[in-house]
Design a protein around this motif. Structure first.
Motif, PDB file in Angstrom:
ATOM      1  N   UNK B  22      -8.224  29.199  31.657  1.00 40.07           N
ATOM      2  CA  UNK B  22      -8.386  28.022  32.609  1.00 40.07           C
ATOM      3  C   UNK B  22      -9.229  27.027  31.903  1.00 40.07           C
ATOM      4  N   UNK B  23      -8.843  25.649  31.555  1.00 38.06           N
ATOM      5  CA  UNK B  23      -9.366  24.814  30.783  1.00 38.06           C
ATOM      6  C   UNK B  23     -10.965  24.267  31.639  1.00 38.06           C
TER       7      UNK B  23
ATOM      8  N   UNK C 333     -15.115  27.794  26.028  1.00 43.52           N
ATOM      9  CA  UNK C 333     -14.607  26.840  27.056  1.00 43.52           C
ATOM     10  C   UNK C 333     -13.470  27.092  28.089  1.00 43.52           C
ATOM     11  N   UNK C 334     -12.438  27.917  27.467  1.00 43.47           N
ATOM     12  CA  UNK C 334     -11.443  28.295  28.439  1.00 43.47           C
ATOM     13  C   UNK C 334     -11.275  29.546  28.983  1.00 43.47           C
ATOM     14  N   UNK C 348     -19.568  18.955  28.096  1.00 46.18           N
ATOM     15  CA  UNK C 348     -18.198  19.187  27.679  1.00 46.18           C
ATOM     16  C   UNK C 348     -17.043  18.853  28.486  1.00 46.18           C
ATOM     17  N   UNK C 349     -17.383  19.443  30.046  1.00 41.30           N
ATOM     18  CA  UNK C 349     -16.218  19.101  30.868  1.00 41.30           C
ATOM     19  C   UNK C 349     -15.866  17.703  31.328  1.00 41.30           C
ATOM     20  N   UNK C 350     -16.993  16.959  31.346  1.00 43.07           N
ATOM     21  CA  UNK C 350     -16.721  15.644  31.430  1.00 43.07           C
ATOM     22  C   UNK C 350     -16.318  15.031  30.476  1.00 43.07           C
ATOM     23  N   UNK C 351     -16.352  15.212  29.173  1.00 46.92           N
ATOM     24  CA  UNK C 351     -16.019  14.473  28.133  1.00 46.92           C
ATOM     25  C   UNK C 351     -14.433  15.135  27.850  1.00 46.92           C
ATOM     26  N   UNK C 352     -14.061  16.256  28.432  1.00 47.18           N
ATOM     27  CA  UNK C 352     -12.792  16.833  28.271  1.00 47.18           C
ATOM     28  C   UNK C 352     -11.805  16.370  29.453  1.00 47.18           C
ATOM     29  N   UNK C 353     -12.330  16.016  30.433  1.00 46.28           N
ATOM     30  CA  UNK C 353     -11.679  15.721  31.667  1.00 46.28           C
ATOM     31  C   UNK C 353     -10.690  14.464  31.152  1.00 46.28           C
ATOM     32  N   UNK C 354      -9.469  14.697  31.611  1.00 53.01           N
ATOM     33  CA  UNK C 354      -8.418  13.553  31.362  1.00 53.01           C
ATOM     34  C   UNK C 354      -7.555  13.905  30.099  1.00 53.01           C
ATOM     35  N   UNK C 355      -7.921  14.917  29.128  1.00 51.73           N
ATOM     36  CA  UNK C 355      -7.261  15.210  27.950  1.00 51.73           C
ATOM     37  C   UNK C 355      -6.156  16.140  28.503  1.00 51.73           C
ATOM     38  N   UNK C 358      -4.114  21.790  26.733  1.00 52.14           N
ATOM     39  CA  UNK C 358      -5.167  22.817  26.596  1.00 52.14           C
ATOM     40  C   UNK C 358      -5.898  22.653  25.160  1.00 52.14           C
ATOM     41  N   UNK C 359      -6.887  23.295  25.383  1.00 55.39           N
ATOM     42  CA  UNK C 359      -7.844  23.225  24.284  1.00 55.39           C
ATOM     43  C   UNK C 359      -7.271  23.735  23.014  1.00 55.39           C
ATOM     44  N   UNK C 360      -6.476  24.917  23.337  1.00 52.08           N
ATOM     45  CA  UNK C 360      -5.933  25.665  21.983  1.00 52.08           C
ATOM     46  C   UNK C 360      -5.111  24.538  21.286  1.00 52.08           C
TER      47      UNK C 360
END
Lengths: 369, 372, 526
Positions: B22-23, C333-334, C348-355, C358-360
């Motif tokens: 889960x991201x 993170x995931x 981290x989550x706020x910066x990633x929001x909207x990407x 998936x992180x991989x």
């Protein structure tokens, strides 16, 4: 060239044994002890350590008496050929069963703490596949792996336990010297489970570089007993004897209380789980390899590599036998008390006695041996 | 052959994998949780549940993020966090939960309270470092507060408790300690939390006896209880009346020494506390010479009397009014006088209110400030 | 020692060892004809037919290759001597008639390196190496004069393995120069250089260098066996030899160290290792070499031990970062966000929001982009290469973040990883680390930290199973008690004065390398 000579040094053997002992037993050791008696667990631990030292001394003696001879050959020599086949098969079943139980408990912990939705089958099988890879490589690689990992695992876990001492109350260990001999005796069986794994000495003994030094293997027992002492002190000091009884895996819960402000990591439990993967891998792999080696000598197969994969389905199905976690522990207890004590304690003792009698009665007949 | 099989297996594994992925931005990282008792209205069906759970989690914005608060009715923590999934576009994640506020109504009913407690202890993501607090009114009220200093309430409360050993009137409150006390005797003290307009206040504590709420311990009493238990490093904000003036003294208590003065029939306990202190101020153009040791010993004497009085009051209240051993005498007896403990263990609940507890306080003033 | 001599005894000068079957004929024209036929259409071959002797009645042919011979030797010591000097100071005619070969060889030609061969094929091979063949009439041997000499690069500072302190010399493409660079550092007659010619067509010179009483005989024997087993048309670079004699060629981990620095090669020789020098390659090979050797830089030994220890520990840490950082980031993170402190997590989550990815996938995209940039930077000519690196990293990274394709934290992670991987001294080990990193990223994307640990265990088992010429790859870490003295030069670097022993891979009797003759008070003050 000496590429796969499968020779291990005495030190590597000690590392293998120590890592093989530390496994799922550690998870519930504090709880099992707390169930028996609320204080003086370290006395039980030391007494058990002595018992195990005696057992491993039997194993080491056998190795010393027949240097460089595979355990199956020793069995045949001391118990006659047909019985040796039966006993060897029993050992194979034992390794499969023990591995199955360890894999199962491991899978359950991973499922609880790391991967809640991943099927336990995937966790178990993936671990076993990596064990196959090691089993194909043989004892020599295992020896090096153990020697490489032991310092890391021990340093990391001691460090983690020390962290848990930051907010711990050592008064929880009180009172001391209240224990009665009967309670000690009752505590020994539950502790023995945590030392299972020493029997691999019998199977890897033939690969020892200096079999005469095999008695040094007792160092491994001492090291592990000391490590367990640390575990017990850490868990009891943290939770006290009353709460521990209520926890399924007190040893893992200790790390839940660790708080180090200002660190990169909030929760060391995940780090603990990584060390836990190593600890279990280094237990399952030697047992797996010991099973493969036994199978190799029973069948007379030359190719060890192709014997390793067929074990996987058996261990996998053994791991699925218990219906739930409660059942796992019931099965484990029965398995240790009956099966393991015969395979680890009784049979080597009989073998040793038989070897000693043979040595005394028939010094002239040594030519046949 | 095997190699091919292994490759095949691992590919099969990889293609079907990712069960737990889960991201990070797809989770709702719950930071505070309030649990209240739910009184079903006349129209409600019976199946609705017994508690109201109020969750707070931060918005994922780079600036000016606030907490999102949602609540739901249900039976237990686990099922509610599952039910919430159907009302939200995010996965509920309890790994960062730092504060659990329980309405006192729940604590008044042992069955409900134990239900909630086990829900907390049994959750694999819920750490033992979670702060557990009681509130007099509704827990949801507290969760809805937006503190002026820090937008996120969960962080705010957690930070107050992180400094708890430097603030005099706060009980430790970590779930691990509370649960251990409850496992051992069923008695404990849980910090009390009071909602304000743009902040919350943590002070005092609720006494739990045998999983049932007994009553509130006041702020000053809590402070002294903590000194007697050795769980605080400062006893600030205390002052002594000296010749009509209040002289504040900052005290730093050491770990108390408990000893048993055993009478045949009556158990007598002595708690000795040593403290060091600083005189923070006297009064302007004072007649006293603070550099004189006679003055210092006068203050010491008066401080000892005042502190001892308050400590005895606290013990009295705990013994007589609450009849609950939150002092840890039971633990002390079990650890240091096991035989005696075995005799009294069963009836401890009845014996505790009647034992003699004496307090010996020794204060040494070390510093007297910058002005003579 | 008999085995020793059999294997490594000096090659006798006996013509019996010459390759080929066509014996040299007494008739000059016949020999000349055969050679001309073999070297047909080789327009760089020079044939010089001369007449020598006072009367000029003794015919001879001088054959060499243009561009591979030292013209000074050819002109002044061969042609001039044969044609002019032999007439100015004529030898005794009788001898001249009867023993023409000896007369020319011993008394006329004044070159340092000279031999006789008995077969045409050997003569041709020597010509092709750059020597000059002198064929005399009425003589059944061909005289080969060493005239090798060609345009070569100057000995310059090596491009790789740079150090702040240490010699500035690097190997070049000429074998002899390279062996000379090492010989200059070892003035010991026990230092041996043994030659091979490998490659059916290329006949590349390969030299095995070792110090006789230090190197392990087993290693030498095994190396000899493996070198002789090579049957390939050509050896282009030492990389060929490396791959052909490696223990486990399937592995992604290099089991043979290569270096461009003579000081590193020499130090290895003093440790009892064996060095292979291959003609036409500035990289020499060092065997046996383990993981530890590849994590060391020459400078570690030249600087004070404190900083060397710190840097070495730092390097190991950087290696771990280069391998694990992206995988751990994904796993944490995931899969296990409970590991992160709340504030870091929110950031981290706020910066990633909207990407959207998936992180991989994010990690794979960024790591691959980085690898492409790196590769492009190497292929492009110097100045542009650097520009591409900067332009690529800065602009693409910034644009990707602005466009919301990747999160800024991922850029940081990947950049740190890249920088960390540059600290690994051995380039081929760094490549292995890069591959491992990709595998770990994928594993962590499926099973989180558990996947990372599984791959780690597999990699460790693999590393433990590797051997470089009988020496376990992870020495000394895999026998920490047996090789305690080696640990002084592994994760840490002990002061030079406390490293009294060579590595345990050296022959047992020769472990001691240093004796401490200082008086006792000296140590006390230090």
């Amino acid at each position: 060239m000496k590429d796969n000579s499968d020779i291990i040094s005495t030190n590597q053997m000690i590392f293998i044994l120590a890592l093989a002992m530390i496994s799922t037993g550690i998870l519930r050791l504090p709880r099992s002890l707390a169930d028996v008696v609320p204080y003086d667990h370290w006395i039980i631990l030391l007494v058990t350590g002595l018992v195990i030292t005696a057992v491993i001394a039997i194993h080491a003696w056998i190795v010393k008496l027949r240097p460089g001879v595979e355990y199956f050959e020793i069995l045949g020599e001391s118990l006659s050929r047909p019985i040796a086949y039966i006993v060897a098969l029993a050992y194979i079943v034992y390794f499969i069963g023990l591995n199955g139980l360890i894999v199962r408990i491991f899978g359950e912990t991973i499922k609880v703490y790391l991967l809640t939705k991943t099927p336990i089958e995937v966790i178990n099988v993936s671990l076993l596949i990596s064990c196959i890879y090691l089993s194909r490589k043989g004892v020599e690689v295992l020896g090096r792996l153990a020697a490489f990992l032991f310092p890391i695992v021990i340093t990391v876990s001691i460090f983690l336990f020390l962290l848990s001492f930051i907010n711990t109350n050592f008064r929880n260990l009180l009172p001391v010297f209240q224990i009665t001999p009967v309670q000690v005796l009752r505590g020994i069986p539950v502790t023995i489970l945590s030392f299972l794994g020493i029997e691999v000495l019998l199977f890897f003994g033939a690969n020892l570089e200096k079999p005469r030094e095999s008695m040094k293997s007792t160092i491994a027992v001492a090291a592990v007993a000391l490590f367990y002492l640390l575990v017990i002190v850490a868990t009891f000091a943290q939770f006290g004897p009353v709460q521990i009884k209520k926890l399924v895996w007190p040893t893992l819960d200790v790390f839940d209380t660790v708080q180090i402000p200002g660190l990169f990591i909030e929760n060391v439990q995940v780090v603990v789980m990584s060390a836990w993967v190593i600890a279990v891998f280094t237990t399952i792999a030697p047992l797996y390899l010991a099973g493969v080696i036994t199978a190799k000598s029973v069948t007379g197969f030359k190719d060890q590599a192709s014997l390793a994969p067929p074990f996987l389905p058996f261990i996998y199905f053994a791991s699925l036998i218990p219906k739930n976690l409660a059942h796992v522990y019931e099965v484990t207890d029965k398995f240790t008390f009956y099966f393991a004590s015969i395979m680890v304690g009784a049979i080597p003792l009989i073998v040793l006695i038989s070897l000693l009698i043979q040595a005394r009665s028939g010094k002239g007949a040594k030519g046949n041996a | 052959m095997h190699k091919k099989m292994i490759i095949f297996l691992s590919i099969a594994l990889l293609l079907t994998g990712c069960w737990d992925k889960v991201e990070i931005d797809e989770r709702a990282h719950i930071s505070a949780l309030g649990i209240d008792r739910y009184t079903p209205g006349p129209d409600d069906e019976e199946t609705v549940g017994r508690h109201i759970f109020t969750f707070a989690f931060p918005e994922l914005k780079k600036e000016g993020a606030k907490d999102v608060v949602i609540s739901s009715v249900g039976d237990n923590l686990y099922s509610v966090s599952r039910i919430m999934a159907s009302r939200s576009n995010k996965e509920f994640f309890l790994g960062h939960l730092r504060t659990v506020v329980v309405g006192v109504d729940i604590a008044k009913n042992p069955a409900d309270f134990r239900h909630i407690l086990d829900g907390i202890e049994n959750n694999e993501f819920l750490s033992r470092r979670v702060v557990l607090a009681l509130t007099e009114g509704s827990a949801a009220e507290i969760i809805k507060v937006v503190p002026a200093m820090e937008n996120k309430l969960g962080e705010f409360i957690a930070e107050i408790f992180r400094r708890s050993d430097r603030i005099p009137r706060i009980v430790g409150g970590s779930a691990g300690d509370i649960l251990r006390d409850l496992h051992e005797s069923g008695n404990t003290i849980i910090p009390k939390i009071v909602p304000g307009k743009a902040d919350v206040k943590v002070a005092g504590g609720g006494i739990i006896n045998n999983f049932k709420f007994k009553g509130w311990l006041g702020e000053v009493e809590t402070a002294h209880l903590l000194v007697l238990k050795g769980e605080t490093k400062c006893l600030c904000g205390m002052s002594v009346k000296h010749k009509g003036f209040d002289i504040p003294v900052a005290l730093r208590p050491k770990k108390p020494r408990i000893s048993l003065i055993e009478d045949k029939d009556n158990i007598k306990i002595l708690i000795e506390v040593e403290m060091e202190g600083d005189v923070r101020q006297t009064y302007f153009e004072t007649d006293e010479d603070t550099l004189k040791s006679s003055f210092v010993s006068e203050i010491e004497q008066e401080m000892v009397e005042a502190t001892k009085q308050r400590a005895m009051d606290t013990i009295n209240k705990i013994q007589k009014e609450f009849e609950t051993d939150v002092l840890g005498i039971n633990k002390y007896l079990r650890q240091s006088h096991y035989k005696l403990w075995k005799e009294v263990e069963r009836d401890w609940q009845d014996i505790f209110p009647n034992i003699d507890i004496d307090v010996n306080i020794d204060i040494k003033i070390r510093r007297i400030g910058l002005v003579r | 020692m008999s085995l020793w001599e059999r294997l490594f005894g000096k090659k006798s000068e006996d013509t019996d060892t010459d390759i080929g079957e066509i014996k040299v004929h007494r008739n000059l024209d016949k020999n000349f004809g055969i050679i001309k036929d073999m070297l047909k259409d080789c327009d760089d071959v020079l044939y010089r037919e001369i007449k020598i002797g006072i009367e000029g009645n003794q015919r001879a042919v001088v054959i060499s290759i243009d561009g591979m011979t030292d013209e000074n030797v050819l002109d002044n010591h061969i042609l001039k001597n044969l044609m002019i000097n032999s007439r100015i100071a004529p030898p005794d005619i009788g001898i001249f008639k009867r023993q023409i070969g000896d007369a020319v060889k011993d008394k006329t030609l004044s070159a340092a390196e000279m031999k006789e061969v008995g077969t045409i094929e050997q003569a041709v091979l020597d010509i092709l190496i750059g020597d000059t063949a002198v064929i005399l009439d009425n003589y059944d041997k061909i005289i080969i004069v060493g005239t090798k000499g060609w345009e070569m690069r100057d000995v310059a500072e090596p491009e790789t393995e740079n150090v702040i302190r240490g010699p500035r010399q690097g190997f070049i493409e000429t074998l002899r120069v390279n062996t000379a660079l090492i010989r200059r550092r070892i003035r010991d007659h026990k230092f041996k250089i043994k030659g091979y010619q490998i490659g059916r067509r290329s006949q590349t010179d390969v030299c095995v260098l070792y110090i006789e009483d230090l190197a392990d005989e087993d290693v030498l024997e095994e190396l000899d066996k493996r070198l002789k087993a090579i049957d390939i048309d050509a050896i282009i670079d030492s990389g060929y030899i490396e791959q052909l004699v490696e223990d486990n060629w399937r592995s992604i981990f290099p089991q043979i160290q290569n270096t461009e620095r003579p000081d590193v090669a020499t130090a290895a020789l003093y440790e009892g290792k064996v060095v292979i020098v291959v003609d036409n390659s500035p990289f020499v090979l060092i065997i046996p070499s383990g993981f530890n050797a590849m994590m060391q830089s020459a400078e570690d030994y030249y600087e004070r031990w404190g900083i060397a220890t710190f840097i070495r520990a730092l390097r190991y840490f950087a290696l771990l970062m280069a391998i694990y950082m992206p995988a751990l980031y994904i796993a944490v993170t995931t899969f296990h966000p409970q590991m992160l402190p709340a504030k870091l997590l929110i950031s981290i989550a706020a910066n990633r929001a909207g990407v959207p990815f998936p992180a991989v996938l994010e990690a794979i995209i960024m790591v691959l982009t980085l690898e492409i940039l790196r590769e492009a930077g190497i292929r492009l000519p110097g100045a542009i290469g650097q520009t591409i690196g900067i332009v690529g990293a800065v602009i693409i990274g910034q644009a990707a973040v602005d466009a919301g394709i990747v999160g800024p934290i991922m850029i940081i992670i990947v950049s740190i990883t890249a920088v960390a991987s540059f600290t690994i001294p051995s380039y081929n080990l760094a490549i292995a680390a890069r591959l491992l990193r990709l595998v770990l990223i994928i594993a962590s994307g499926f099973l989180g930290l558990y996947g990372v640990m599984l791959i780690t265990m597999l990699a460790l088992v693999h590393l433990c199973s590797l051997k470089s010429f009988g020496v376990p790859y992870l020495t000394p870490f895999t026998a920490p008690i047996g090789q305690r003295s080696d640990l002084k030069d592994a994760l840490l670097k002990a002061p030079l004065l406390s490293m009294h022993y060579r590595e345990t891979t050296v022959r047992k009797s020769e472990r001691r390398r240093m004796l401490d003759h200082r008086d006792e008070n000296f140590n006390k003050e230090g």
